[in-house]
Design a protein around this motif. Structure first.
Motif, PDB file in Angstrom:
ATOM      1  N   GLN A 161       0.828  -1.206   0.000  1.00  0.00           N
ATOM      2  CA  GLN A 161       0.000   0.000   0.000  1.00  0.00           C
ATOM      3  C   GLN A 161       0.865   1.260   0.000  1.00  0.00           C
ATOM      4  O   GLN A 161       0.609   2.196  -0.756  1.00  0.00           O
ATOM      5  N   VAL A 162       1.884   1.272   0.820  1.00  0.00           N
ATOM      6  CA  VAL A 162       2.737   2.458   0.920  1.00  0.00           C
ATOM      7  C   VAL A 162       3.525   2.667  -0.372  1.00  0.00           C
ATOM      8  O   VAL A 162       3.661   3.797  -0.846  1.00  0.00           O
ATOM      9  N   LEU A 163       4.019   1.591  -0.964  1.00  0.00           N
ATOM     10  CA  LEU A 163       4.788   1.726  -2.202  1.00  0.00           C
ATOM     11  C   LEU A 163       3.924   2.203  -3.368  1.00  0.00           C
ATOM     12  O   LEU A 163       4.434   2.810  -4.308  1.00  0.00           O
ATOM     13  N   ALA A 164       2.628   1.931  -3.308  1.00  0.00           N
ATOM     14  CA  ALA A 164       1.719   2.347  -4.383  1.00  0.00           C
ATOM     15  C   ALA A 164       1.394   3.841  -4.336  1.00  0.00           C
ATOM     16  O   ALA A 164       0.865   4.390  -5.299  1.00  0.00           O
ATOM     17  N   GLN A 165       1.731   4.491  -3.242  1.00  0.00           N
ATOM     18  CA  GLN A 165       1.434   5.914  -3.082  1.00  0.00           C
ATOM     19  C   GLN A 165       2.493   6.770  -3.781  1.00  0.00           C
ATOM     20  O   GLN A 165       3.621   6.333  -3.997  1.00  0.00           O
ATOM     21  N   HIS A 166       2.111   7.994  -4.078  1.00  0.00           N
ATOM     22  CA  HIS A 166       3.076   8.977  -4.568  1.00  0.00           C
ATOM     23  C   HIS A 166       3.676   9.658  -3.341  1.00  0.00           C
ATOM     24  O   HIS A 166       2.949  10.135  -2.475  1.00  0.00           O
ATOM     25  N   HIS A 167       4.995   9.677  -3.246  1.00  0.00           N
ATOM     26  CA  HIS A 167       5.657  10.218  -2.055  1.00  0.00           C
ATOM     27  C   HIS A 167       6.461  11.470  -2.388  1.00  0.00           C
ATOM     28  O   HIS A 167       7.037  11.582  -3.465  1.00  0.00           O
ATOM     29  N   ASP A 168       6.521  12.359  -1.406  1.00  0.00           N
ATOM     30  CA  ASP A 168       7.400  13.509  -1.512  1.00  0.00           C
ATOM     31  C   ASP A 168       8.827  13.041  -1.229  1.00  0.00           C
ATOM     32  O   ASP A 168       9.068  11.862  -0.965  1.00  0.00           O
ATOM     33  N   ASP A 169       9.775  13.967  -1.270  1.00  0.00           N
ATOM     34  CA  ASP A 169      11.179  13.597  -1.050  1.00  0.00           C
ATOM     35  C   ASP A 169      11.395  12.952   0.319  1.00  0.00           C
ATOM     36  O   ASP A 169      12.144  11.983   0.439  1.00  0.00           O
ATOM     37  N   GLU A 170      10.720  13.470   1.331  1.00  0.00           N
ATOM     38  CA  GLU A 170      10.872  12.910   2.678  1.00  0.00           C
ATOM     39  C   GLU A 170      10.369  11.471   2.731  1.00  0.00           C
ATOM     40  O   GLU A 170      11.009  10.591   3.311  1.00  0.00           O
ATOM     41  N   GLY A 171       9.230  11.211   2.106  1.00  0.00           N
ATOM     42  CA  GLY A 171       8.677   9.859   2.074  1.00  0.00           C
ATOM     43  C   GLY A 171       9.574   8.901   1.323  1.00  0.00           C
ATOM     44  O   GLY A 171       9.817   7.771   1.771  1.00  0.00           O
ATOM     45  N   ARG A 172      10.086   9.330   0.172  1.00  0.00           N
ATOM     46  CA  ARG A 172      11.017   8.477  -0.595  1.00  0.00           C
ATOM     47  C   ARG A 172      12.277   8.206   0.204  1.00  0.00           C
ATOM     48  O   ARG A 172      12.804   7.094   0.189  1.00  0.00           O
ATOM     49  N   HIS A 173      12.745   9.206   0.920  1.00  0.00           N
ATOM     50  CA  HIS A 173      13.938   9.039   1.747  1.00  0.00           C
ATOM     51  C   HIS A 173      13.685   7.996   2.845  1.00  0.00           C
ATOM     52  O   HIS A 173      14.528   7.127   3.085  1.00  0.00           O
ATOM     53  N   LEU A 174      12.550   8.077   3.511  1.00  0.00           N
ATOM     54  CA  LEU A 174      12.204   7.103   4.552  1.00  0.00           C
ATOM     55  C   LEU A 174      12.133   5.688   3.985  1.00  0.00           C
ATOM     56  O   LEU A 174      12.657   4.738   4.589  1.00  0.00           O
ATOM     57  N   LEU A 175      11.494   5.521   2.835  1.00  0.00           N
ATOM     58  CA  LEU A 175      11.377   4.195   2.224  1.00  0.00           C
ATOM     59  C   LEU A 175      12.742   3.656   1.810  1.00  0.00           C
ATOM     60  O   LEU A 175      13.025   2.461   1.982  1.00  0.00           O
ATOM     61  N   THR A 176      13.584   4.530   1.304  1.00  0.00           N
ATOM     62  CA  THR A 176      14.945   4.109   0.938  1.00  0.00           C
ATOM     63  C   THR A 176      15.709   3.657   2.172  1.00  0.00           C
ATOM     64  O   THR A 176      16.397   2.623   2.151  1.00  0.00           O
ATOM     65  N   GLU A 177      15.584   4.413   3.251  1.00  0.00           N
ATOM     66  CA  GLU A 177      16.264   4.018   4.497  1.00  0.00           C
ATOM     67  C   GLU A 177      15.781   2.666   4.997  1.00  0.00           C
ATOM     68  O   GLU A 177      16.585   1.850   5.440  1.00  0.00           O
ATOM     69  N   LEU A 178      14.483   2.416   4.933  1.00  0.00           N
ATOM     70  CA  LEU A 178      13.946   1.127   5.380  1.00  0.00           C
ATOM     71  C   LEU A 178      14.515  -0.018   4.551  1.00  0.00           C
ATOM     72  O   LEU A 178      14.879  -1.067   5.095  1.00  0.00           O
ATOM     73  N   SER A 179      14.594   0.176   3.251  1.00  0.00           N
ATOM     74  CA  SER A 179      15.166  -0.854   2.376  1.00  0.00           C
ATOM     75  C   SER A 179      16.652  -1.022   2.622  1.00  0.00           C
ATOM     76  O   SER A 179      17.164  -2.150   2.671  1.00  0.00           O
ATOM     77  N   ASP A 180      17.351   0.083   2.791  1.00  0.00           N
ATOM     78  CA  ASP A 180      18.798   0.031   3.012  1.00  0.00           C
ATOM     79  C   ASP A 180      19.155  -0.728   4.288  1.00  0.00           C
ATOM     80  O   ASP A 180      20.160  -1.446   4.328  1.00  0.00           O
ATOM     81  N   VAL A 181      18.339  -0.596   5.324  1.00  0.00           N
ATOM     82  CA  VAL A 181      18.613  -1.295   6.582  1.00  0.00           C
ATOM     83  C   VAL A 181      18.635  -2.805   6.365  1.00  0.00           C
ATOM     84  O   VAL A 181      19.506  -3.505   6.885  1.00  0.00           O
ATOM     85  N   TRP A 182      17.676  -3.323   5.587  1.00  0.00           N
ATOM     86  CA  TRP A 182      17.663  -4.763   5.321  1.00  0.00           C
ATOM     87  C   TRP A 182      18.891  -5.174   4.514  1.00  0.00           C
ATOM     88  O   TRP A 182      19.488  -6.228   4.760  1.00  0.00           O
ATOM     89  N   GLU A 183      19.295  -4.353   3.563  1.00  0.00           N
ATOM     90  CA  GLU A 183      20.487  -4.672   2.781  1.00  0.00           C
ATOM     91  C   GLU A 183      21.737  -4.658   3.665  1.00  0.00           C
ATOM     92  O   GLU A 183      22.609  -5.520   3.533  1.00  0.00           O
TER      93      GLU A 183
END
Length: 185
Positions: A94-116
């Motif tokens: 659901q969250v990935l399907a949304q349009h995000h501002d820069d802050e939202g994209r940054h948060l999602l990138t950080e969440l993915s980066d932590v798993w990596e």
């Protein structure tokens, strides 16, 4: 956050309303809107909270693991959805399907980066102990996460092949094949 996860589990991320969450939290919808502004922002914040909780549980388990191989198995188990409709993955979708501002994209990138970063730490430990092959860590991580994301989609979709087979075992076997150190002469 727990009220939001509970409502999302019952109604799905797309179907949950702010009033559903507010009722479970014992708050007014206005109070929820005051803090989050809109549903999209609330879902993003719930995802951040959910991932922190999952990451903490993964780390506790990994700290108890006896070997890098056990940590790799834990990584796979914690990364993949547990079942079709897994609330955490439904929320990601659901969250990935949304349009995000820069802050939202940054948060999602950080969440993915932590798993990596978690996977890279397991790889480096396994390589240092001689239990894993000397693979290109960054390249392996990209491939591994892409495979796990694809399997996650299959599980969430309810692909019949995963009703009688373990996606965890499939993924782990694929990763272990690539990480198997070369035979010593």
């Amino acid at each position: 956050m727990r009220a939001a996860i509970s409502a999302i589990a019952e109604k799905g991320a797309a179907g949950v309303r702010m009033s559903d969450i507010a009722a479970r939290a014992g708050m007014s919808t206005g109070h929820i809107l005051y803090h989050f502004g809109k549903k999209d922002r609330l879902l993003l914040e719930v995802l951040v909270w959910s991932e922190a909780d999952l990451g903490s549980r993964y780390q506790q388990a990994a700290d108890q693991a006896a070997s890098p191989a056990e940590k790799l198995a834990l990584f796979v188990r914690f990364y993949l959805p547990r079942h079709q409709g897994d609330e955490r993955y439904a929320l990601w979708t659901q969250v990935l399907a949304q349009h995000h501002d820069d802050e939202g994209r940054h948060l999602l990138t950080e969440l993915s980066d932590v798993w990596e970063e978690r996977l890279e730490a397991v790889l480096l430990e396994g390589r240092a102990s001689g239990r894993f092959a000397d693979v290109d860590t960054a390249e392996f991580t990209i491939r591994a996460v892409a495979m796990l994301n694809g399997l996650s989609g299959d599980i969430m979709f309810g692909r019949p092949r995963w009703l009688h087979a373990s996606a965890d075992a499939f993924a782990l076997a694929a990763l272990e094949r690539e990480l198997r150190p070369p035979a010593r002469p």
